[in-house]
Design a protein around this motif. Structure first.
Motif, PDB file in Angstrom:
ATOM      1  N   ARG A 111       0.773  -1.310  -0.033  1.00 34.71           N
ATOM      2  CA  ARG A 111       0.102  -0.084   0.339  1.00 34.71           C
ATOM      3  C   ARG A 111       0.848   1.368  -0.264  1.00 34.71           C
ATOM      4  N   SER A 112       1.699   1.469   0.683  1.00 36.47           N
ATOM      5  CA  SER A 112       2.891   2.594   0.509  1.00 36.47           C
ATOM      6  C   SER A 112       3.573   3.256  -0.367  1.00 36.47           C
ATOM      7  N   GLU A 113       4.042   1.588  -1.545  1.00 35.54           N
ATOM      8  CA  GLU A 113       4.307   1.783  -2.929  1.00 35.54           C
ATOM      9  C   GLU A 113       3.069   1.984  -3.736  1.00 35.54           C
ATOM     10  N   LEU A 114       1.807   2.062  -3.617  1.00 40.48           N
ATOM     11  CA  LEU A 114       1.107   2.147  -4.503  1.00 40.48           C
ATOM     12  C   LEU A 114       1.011   4.147  -4.395  1.00 40.48           C
ATOM     13  N   LEU A 115       0.604   4.271  -2.607  1.00 40.00           N
ATOM     14  CA  LEU A 115       0.842   5.615  -2.813  1.00 40.00           C
ATOM     15  C   LEU A 115       1.803   6.798  -3.100  1.00 40.00           C
ATOM     16  N   ALA A 116       3.166   6.336  -2.819  1.00 40.18           N
ATOM     17  CA  ALA A 116       4.444   6.910  -3.518  1.00 40.18           C
ATOM     18  C   ALA A 116       4.689   6.812  -5.077  1.00 40.18           C
ATOM     19  N   LYS A 117       3.958   5.835  -5.762  1.00 37.28           N
ATOM     20  CA  LYS A 117       3.261   5.915  -7.193  1.00 37.28           C
ATOM     21  C   LYS A 117       2.217   6.940  -7.309  1.00 37.28           C
ATOM     22  N   ILE A 145     -10.280   3.407  -4.999  1.00 34.59           N
ATOM     23  CA  ILE A 145     -10.259   4.454  -5.440  1.00 34.59           C
ATOM     24  C   ILE A 145     -11.733   4.628  -5.964  1.00 34.59           C
ATOM     25  N   GLN A 146     -12.181   5.522  -5.761  1.00 36.56           N
ATOM     26  CA  GLN A 146     -13.331   6.138  -5.904  1.00 36.56           C
ATOM     27  C   GLN A 146     -14.504   7.122  -6.230  1.00 36.56           C
ATOM     28  N   CYS A 147     -15.005   7.676  -6.720  1.00 33.80           N
ATOM     29  CA  CYS A 147     -15.073   9.200  -7.315  1.00 33.80           C
ATOM     30  C   CYS A 147     -16.106   9.929  -7.727  1.00 33.80           C
ATOM     31  N   LEU A 148     -17.578  10.374  -7.084  1.00 34.37           N
ATOM     32  CA  LEU A 148     -18.323  10.915  -7.662  1.00 34.37           C
ATOM     33  C   LEU A 148     -18.521  11.924  -7.352  1.00 34.37           C
ATOM     34  N   GLY A 149     -19.077  12.769  -8.688  1.00 35.92           N
ATOM     35  CA  GLY A 149     -19.410  14.498  -8.480  1.00 35.92           C
ATOM     36  C   GLY A 149     -20.824  14.638  -9.090  1.00 35.92           C
ATOM     37  N   SER A 150     -21.016  15.456  -7.583  1.00 41.01           N
ATOM     38  CA  SER A 150     -22.715  16.505  -7.642  1.00 41.01           C
ATOM     39  C   SER A 150     -22.998  17.748  -8.069  1.00 41.01           C
ATOM     40  N   SER A 151     -23.969  18.499  -8.383  1.00 37.48           N
ATOM     41  CA  SER A 151     -23.708  20.008  -8.599  1.00 37.48           C
ATOM     42  C   SER A 151     -24.231  20.471  -7.511  1.00 37.48           C
ATOM     43  N   LYS A 169      -7.684  12.838   3.226  1.00 29.92           N
ATOM     44  CA  LYS A 169      -8.107  11.809   3.432  1.00 29.92           C
ATOM     45  C   LYS A 169      -7.741   9.798   3.208  1.00 29.92           C
ATOM     46  N   LEU A 170      -7.336  10.482   2.228  1.00 25.75           N
ATOM     47  CA  LEU A 170      -7.040   9.235   1.063  1.00 25.75           C
ATOM     48  C   LEU A 170      -5.961   8.623   1.243  1.00 25.75           C
ATOM     49  N   ILE A 216      -6.133   4.760   2.413  1.00 26.16           N
ATOM     50  CA  ILE A 216      -5.963   3.487   1.539  1.00 26.16           C
ATOM     51  C   ILE A 216      -4.489   2.975   2.717  1.00 26.16           C
ATOM     52  N   GLN A 217      -3.755   3.220   2.852  1.00 27.21           N
ATOM     53  CA  GLN A 217      -2.572   3.203   3.737  1.00 27.21           C
ATOM     54  C   GLN A 217      -3.081   2.220   5.130  1.00 27.21           C
TER      55      GLN A 217
END
Length: 493
Positions: A71-77, A202-208, A163-164, A168-169
């Motif tokens: 998980r550390s490696e992916l955050l660094a990437k 990791i997902q992302c949802l938009g709003s108005s 937050k992320l 994630i870590q």
């Protein structure tokens, strides 16, 4: 999504279960420096949220079992990918926030540094609480599950990484919701993240901002498949989120606003430097910073000289469109809602006859009455001389380019005034006598106090607020543990 995916910065998507999704409903934001309309961004439906929550829970089953090192490696990437796309992200961030280029570049660097900070933490080890010949008791810290992150508009890249990174870590999956006022940069980072992370992590949802039918943030706080909500926002929004989360007893981290006081003592050293630091703290990002200096209490013995030095420094700050002009230090207010709120304070200052010490030069009162100047949400940089302590200007968090200066004479009274607010985020004390500064700091009911410095949170210190400024902390292992549940195991022999 394939690692060969080519990222463009003109088309925007929701990210659900590793795929990029458009939507039937779209939303456009506005460049606050020019008033021009920006590209369409997708608005997620309640069905989209349900699908994302299922995907996040499914992903969590295997993601929580991955190693800390992985998980550390992916955050660094991910930090490296953000650096790779920094020029395009900078232009996009300037367009959606109006902030000057130097500040947009700094924010993108902070986002990278935040991810690297959490990637560098040592694994959370189990703690032995009791051990003897008949039993062992130890505590482990396990990821909560699905985290819902409701993100702000003032720093739409940097704040979500607070937050992320720990979520994630620690082994959680996360669904991020960007502010509808800044619906572009965070979804793009989440899109980039799909090159590294398994679908649903990791997902992302938009709003108005007029999303009456969906109210995505409200749906997230009530959704039974989400185990924690992390919000950076206003006190009023934080109260609504906390009330909504009570229905399912979600864990919450609430990083909310503050009416941050700065206390200048009579023995302060290097007044020119101090004035420059105070002005930068008050007006950086157009004052739209939760830990910005929002009230300055100056001892009566040095009030005149410090006041004049502050006014001089404000006069040196260039206001404008950072994308079109060189040397800009302060941009527009980010959105119409906040512009109208701060404009209300500006109008009240005029109507009540408070003494304004700055003229604003190019961005003065003349253009404010029409609601915009030169197409953008610009307001003058205002310094107000000793307004009433009970005035709205002093009592409320302005979150804009307006700063009251106030006199004090006794230590007990200035401590009382600084604490006389329902919030308690941060404060600063300036003094040549460190013992005195520490004595004052110890009496301030805030989460962070800065002595001979303005508010500059660092990864080495915990960040959080007292009173109505929030619940929980960020940064360090304590910040990461906010995204864990504790489990005690009792073993008898």
């Amino acid at each position: 999504m394939s690692s060969s995916h080519s990222t463009t910065f003109t088309t925007f998507y929701n990210t659900i279960n590793g795929t990029l999704r458009t939507s039937n409903t779209t939303y456009t934001s506005t460049n606050p420096a020019t008033g021009t309309t920006l590209p369409e961004a997708p608005v997620a439906s309640s069905a989209d949220l349900d699908e994302a929550v299922v995907a996040a829970n499914d992903a969590f089953v295997t993601w929580k079992s991955t190693t800390w090192k992985h998980r550390s490696e992916l955050l660094a990437k991910l930090a490296a990918l953000i650096a790779e796309h920094a020029p395009s992200l900078t232009d996009l961030l300037i367009a959606e926030t109006g902030k000057p280029r130097f500040l947009a570049q700094a924010e993108i660097q902070i986002a990278q540094d935040t991810l690297l900070h959490f990637a560098s933490l040592q694994p959370v080890e189990h703690t032995v609480l009791d051990e003897n010949i008949s039993k062992v008791v130890h505590t482990t810290f396990e990821p909560i599950g699905v985290v819902g992150a409701i993100c702000p508009w003032n720093f739409p890249i940097a704040m979500p990484m607070n937050k992320l990174g720990p979520a994630i870590q620690a082994g959680n999956s996360i669904i991020l919701k960007p502010s509808p006022f800044t619906p572009y940069t965070l979804p793009k980072i989440c899109e980039i993240a799909q090159q590294l992370f398994p679908p649903g992590v990791i997902q992302c949802l938009g709003s108005s901002d007029d999303d009456e039918s969906h109210k995505l943030g409200s749906l997230m706080t009530q959704h039974p498949g989400i185990g924690k909500i992390s919000l950076t926002g206003s006190v009023s929004t934080g109260k609504k989120v906390m009330a909504a989360c009570a229905g399912t007893l979600k864990r919450v981290t609430l990083e909310l606003g503050g009416n941050d006081a700065c206390i200048v003592c009579p023995d302060v050293k290097d007044i020119e430097h101090v004035a420059g630091e105070i002005v930068l703290s008050a007006f950086l990002n157009t004052g739209q910073v939760c830990v910005a200096t929002k009230r300055v209490y100056i001892h009566e013995d040095v009030y005149g000289v410090v006041r004049d030095a502050i006014v001089k420094k404000v006069g040196e700050m260039k206001v404008g469109d950072g994308a079109a002009e060189d040397g800009v230090m302060v941009g527009p207010v980010q959105n119409r809602m906040q512009f109208e709120k701060v404009k209300g304070l500006v109008d009240e200052v005029k109507e009540l006859g408070y003494e304004v010490l700055t003229t604003g030069e190019k961005y003065g009162f003349d253009g404010v009455g029409e609601g915009k100047q030169e197409g953008g949400y610009f307001l003058p940089l205002m310094v107000v001389d000793n307004p009433p302590r009970e005035s709205r200007l002093v009592r409320e968090e302005q979150f804009g380019p307006i700063l009251p200066l106030l006199r004090w004479s006794s230590e007990s009274e200035v401590v009382h005034w600084a604490n006389d607010t329902p919030t308690g985020l941060s404060a600063s004390v300036w003094s040549g006598d460190i013992a005195r500064a520490r004595r004052i700091a110890a009496q301030l009911d805030v989460g962070s106090v800065y002595i001979n410095s303005t508010q500059k949170p660092s990864f080495q210190g915990l960040f959080g607020g007292h009173k109505e400024s929030g619940i929980g902390v960020e940064f360090g292992q304590a910040g990461l543990l906010q995204y864990c549940n504790a489990k005690s195991t009792y073993i008898s022999f």
